[in-house]
Design an enzyme around this catalytic site. Structure first.
Site, PDB file in Angstrom:
ATOM      1  N   GLU A  95       0.825  -1.200   0.000  1.00 18.59           N
ATOM      2  CA  GLU A  95       0.000   0.000   0.000  1.00 18.59           C
ATOM      3  C   GLU A  95       0.869   1.263   0.000  1.00 18.59           C
ATOM      4  O   GLU A  95       1.941   1.306   0.602  1.00 18.59           O
ATOM      5  CB  GLU A  95      -0.947  -0.027   1.199  1.00 18.59           C
ATOM      6  CG  GLU A  95      -1.952  -1.159   1.026  1.00 18.59           C
ATOM      7  CD  GLU A  95      -3.036  -1.200   2.084  1.00 18.59           C
ATOM      8  OE1 GLU A  95      -4.186  -1.451   1.709  1.00 18.59           O
ATOM      9  OE2 GLU A  95      -2.753  -0.984   3.272  1.00 18.59           O
ATOM     10  N   CYS A 108       3.418   8.356   1.434  1.00 23.72           N
ATOM     11  CA  CYS A 108       3.949   7.352   2.359  1.00 23.72           C
ATOM     12  C   CYS A 108       4.193   6.071   1.562  1.00 23.72           C
ATOM     13  O   CYS A 108       3.264   5.496   0.999  1.00 23.72           O
ATOM     14  CB  CYS A 108       2.944   7.140   3.482  1.00 23.72           C
ATOM     15  SG  CYS A 108       3.477   5.930   4.678  1.00 23.72           S
ATOM     16  N   CYS A 115       6.521  -7.352   6.852  1.00 23.65           N
ATOM     17  CA  CYS A 115       7.623  -6.864   7.683  1.00 23.65           C
ATOM     18  C   CYS A 115       8.035  -7.984   8.620  1.00 23.65           C
ATOM     19  O   CYS A 115       7.189  -8.746   9.091  1.00 23.65           O
ATOM     20  CB  CYS A 115       7.171  -5.645   8.492  1.00 23.65           C
ATOM     21  SG  CYS A 115       8.518  -4.872   9.426  1.00 23.65           S
ATOM     22  N   CYS A 119       6.533  -5.773  15.513  1.00 21.98           N
ATOM     23  CA  CYS A 119       6.171  -4.814  16.563  1.00 21.98           C
ATOM     24  C   CYS A 119       4.726  -5.123  16.950  1.00 21.98           C
ATOM     25  O   CYS A 119       3.872  -5.304  16.077  1.00 21.98           O
ATOM     26  CB  CYS A 119       6.303  -3.377  16.067  1.00 21.98           C
ATOM     27  SG  CYS A 119       7.994  -2.976  15.601  1.00 21.98           S
ATOM     28  N   CYS A 122       1.554  -3.023  15.478  1.00 25.44           N
ATOM     29  CA  CYS A 122       1.530  -2.641  14.055  1.00 25.44           C
ATOM     30  C   CYS A 122       0.843  -3.724  13.236  1.00 25.44           C
ATOM     31  O   CYS A 122       1.204  -4.902  13.309  1.00 25.44           O
ATOM     32  CB  CYS A 122       2.951  -2.408  13.544  1.00 25.44           C
ATOM     33  SG  CYS A 122       2.995  -1.940  11.813  1.00 25.44           S
ATOM     34  N   CYS A 342      -1.404   5.419   9.961  1.00 22.51           N
ATOM     35  CA  CYS A 342      -0.162   4.755  10.393  1.00 22.51           C
ATOM     36  C   CYS A 342      -0.485   3.416  11.044  1.00 22.51           C
ATOM     37  O   CYS A 342      -1.347   3.344  11.915  1.00 22.51           O
ATOM     38  CB  CYS A 342       0.562   5.565  11.458  1.00 22.51           C
ATOM     39  SG  CYS A 342       0.942   7.211  10.982  1.00 22.51           S
TER      40      CYS A 342
HETATM   41  N1  SAH Z   1       9.557  -0.023  10.059  1.00 18.40           N
HETATM   42  C1  SAH Z   1       9.673   1.416  10.027  1.00 18.40           C
HETATM   43  C2  SAH Z   1       8.739   2.019   9.038  1.00 18.40           C
HETATM   44  C3  SAH Z   1       7.267   1.959   9.430  1.00 18.40           C
HETATM   45  S1  SAH Z   1       6.802   3.574   9.828  1.00 18.40           S
HETATM   46  C4  SAH Z   1       9.511   1.974  11.410  1.00 18.40           C
HETATM   47  O1  SAH Z   1       9.217   1.199  12.316  1.00 18.40           O
HETATM   48  O2  SAH Z   1       9.756   3.148  11.626  1.00 18.40           O
HETATM   49  C5  SAH Z   1       5.255   3.449  10.482  1.00 18.40           C
HETATM   50  C6  SAH Z   1       5.111   4.272  11.769  1.00 18.40           C
HETATM   51  O3  SAH Z   1       3.802   4.070  12.307  1.00 18.40           O
HETATM   52  C7  SAH Z   1       6.070   3.792  12.816  1.00 18.40           C
HETATM   53  O4  SAH Z   1       6.475   4.789  13.671  1.00 18.40           O
HETATM   54  C8  SAH Z   1       5.211   2.795  13.517  1.00 18.40           C
HETATM   55  O5  SAH Z   1       5.737   2.451  14.750  1.00 18.40           O
HETATM   56  C9  SAH Z   1       3.888   3.527  13.583  1.00 18.40           C
HETATM   57  N2  SAH Z   1       2.774   2.623  13.821  1.00 18.40           N
HETATM   58  C10 SAH Z   1       2.728   1.305  13.590  1.00 18.40           C
HETATM   59  N3  SAH Z   1       1.544   0.798  13.937  1.00 18.40           N
HETATM   60  C11 SAH Z   1       0.805   1.813  14.395  1.00 18.40           C
HETATM   61  C12 SAH Z   1      -0.543   1.931  14.865  1.00 18.40           C
HETATM   62  N4  SAH Z   1      -1.336   0.871  14.939  1.00 18.40           N
HETATM   63  N5  SAH Z   1      -0.981   3.144  15.221  1.00 18.40           N
HETATM   64  C13 SAH Z   1      -0.187   4.218  15.126  1.00 18.40           C
HETATM   65  N6  SAH Z   1       1.084   4.180  14.685  1.00 18.40           N
HETATM   66  C14 SAH Z   1       1.574   2.984  14.319  1.00 18.40           C
END
Ligand code: SAH
Length: 376
Positions: A95, A108, A115, A119, A122, A342
């Site tokens: 996406e 974005c 991935c 985490c 996420c 995000c």
């Molecule tokens: N792997 C990289 C790129 C992903 S960026 C990284 O971790 O930075 C995506 C951003 O959104 C990251 O800061 C991630 O931690 C955040 N994110 C992931 N899941 C989320 C959620 N459910 N709600 C809000 N932010 C989230």
């Protein structure tokens, strides 16, 4: 000729393009001319590249193509956010999200199919992992969006910023991401200023140093917790490189790139990482280097155990940081109605890690025990 035998020109940065044209017996300026057609005029048909000369125009389709990913879905949010599902190969799609604001337009972009980092908060992590994207599949997302948005001239750009914050961990697909980011910045490419291209990482420390050596981009670091115990629960990668090591790497990056901004992303989850005491711990960490904090209210997705912090709690957390002189923004959720916020990006991942199946099983088990509890 079969596509596999032809070079996809979106895979070449400026040097690669010149080498390719040298291989055809052409001068470097020919490569530059073609780059302008591809990235300034968003043209992918060699026939239309009228100033190339007839023989080159006829030769190019035999050895090369300009093949961006194909859109499988195109969704528009009521707030103007747009999301494309882009097909990469038979079983996979990623996406890409466009977020228009009054003074800028941010794209974005994804770096991997799925991935591997897992985490806990996420949605992409629950999808498992398939493979790295090729450079053409990364810059192709920008090309596709630019074409769709009519980003034709440099004067009226619709895409002013690119953030590598889509699916995947960009520093674990280093070479292809660096190549694609160089095309975002190159004057013969999309011509964006270095501070307008941002790479976001969960904290792959050695690669932050390597990035500092080869690229000039802004850095975003997904911190989410101010101490190792909590961060390890949220970002398992923290076991490998803890907060102290991560901040040292950020300080080295900042010293090397005085013009680049460093942002710490902190997703606020109710009762998990949103207390004033944790905000104070974060203030102490932020004293160690120049950087700002971006607070992201948690965006829920099906099956998640977390909830978004209350609005007053978010404000209080921000106030602690602001009162201590730490520049802190709250990232407002955009595109929530099309699952484009995000952490909500899922794409279509032919999961090779079986993590998605495990996640589904856990969700089913949790539902079953809820049903039992309700019945009891
Ligand atoms: N792997 C990289 C790129 C992903 S960026 C990284 O971790 O930075 C995506 C951003 O959104 C990251 O800061 C991630 O931690 C955040 N994110 C992931 N899941 C989320 C959620 N459910 N709600 C809000 N932010 C989230």
């Amino acid at each position: 000729m079969a596509d596999a035998a032809r070079a996809n020109l979106l895979d070449f940065d400026r040097d690669g393009m010149r080498d390719f044209f040298a291989g055809l017996g052409e001068k470097p300026w020919r490569a530059d001319q073609v780059m302008k057609w591809i990235y300034h005029r968003l043209e992918n048909n060699f026939e239309a590249m009228t100033d190339l000369g007839k023989s080159l125009r006829e030769k190019l389709p035999e050895v090369a193509l300009v093949a961006p990913p194909r859109a499988l879905l195109d969704k528009a949010s009521s707030d103007g956010t747009r999301k494309w599902l882009l097909g990469m190969d038979a079983g996979n799609a990623v996406e890409t999200v466009y977020i228009p604001e009054p003074t800028r337009g941010t794209l974005c972009v994804s770096s991997q199919i799925g991935c591997g980092l897992n985490c806990t908060f996420c949605s992409t992590g629950t999808q498992g992992f398939n493979r790295n994207l090729a450079a053409s599949e990364i810059i192709g997302q920008v090309w596709h969006a630019a074409k769709q948005l009519g980003n034709v001239t440099h004067q009226q750009r619709r895409i002013t910023n690119v953030v590598m914050m889509g699916m995947g961990e960009p520093l674990l697909n280093f070479d292809n991401v660096v190549k694609a980011m160089s095309l975002m910045r190159d004057d013969l490419g999309f011509g964006l200023a270095s501070k307008r291209v941002t790479l976001s990482t969960a904290g792959v420390v050695p690669m932050i140093d390597k990035l500092g050596e080869v690229a000039d981009v802004s850095l975003a670091v997904s911190l989410h917790a101010p101490n190792d115990e909590l961060r390890t629960q949220l970002v398992p990668l923290n076991k490998r490189w803890g907060i102290a090591e991560l901040l040292d790497a950020c300080a080295r990056y900042a010293a090397r790139k005085p013009r680049a901004t460093i942002t710490f992303e902190y997703t606020l989850m109710k009762g998990v990482n949103d207390t004033p005491a944790l905000a104070k711990q974060l203030v102490k960490l932020m004293r160690r280097l120049p950087g700002k904090v971006n607070l992201i209210p948690f965006n829920p997705f099906p099956g998640t155990q977390y909830e978004r912090s209350d609005e007053t709690v978010i404000r209080d957390f921000q106030t602690v940081l602001l009162n201590a002189g730490v520049q802190t923004m709250v990232r407002r959720t955009r595109g929530g109605d099309i699952d484009a916020a995000c952490g909500q990006l899922k794409g279509k991942v032919a999961d090779r890690t079986r993590r998605h199946a495990d996640f589904q099983r856990r969700v089913e088990a949790a539902r079953a025990s809820e049903v039992q509890a309700d019945a009891a």
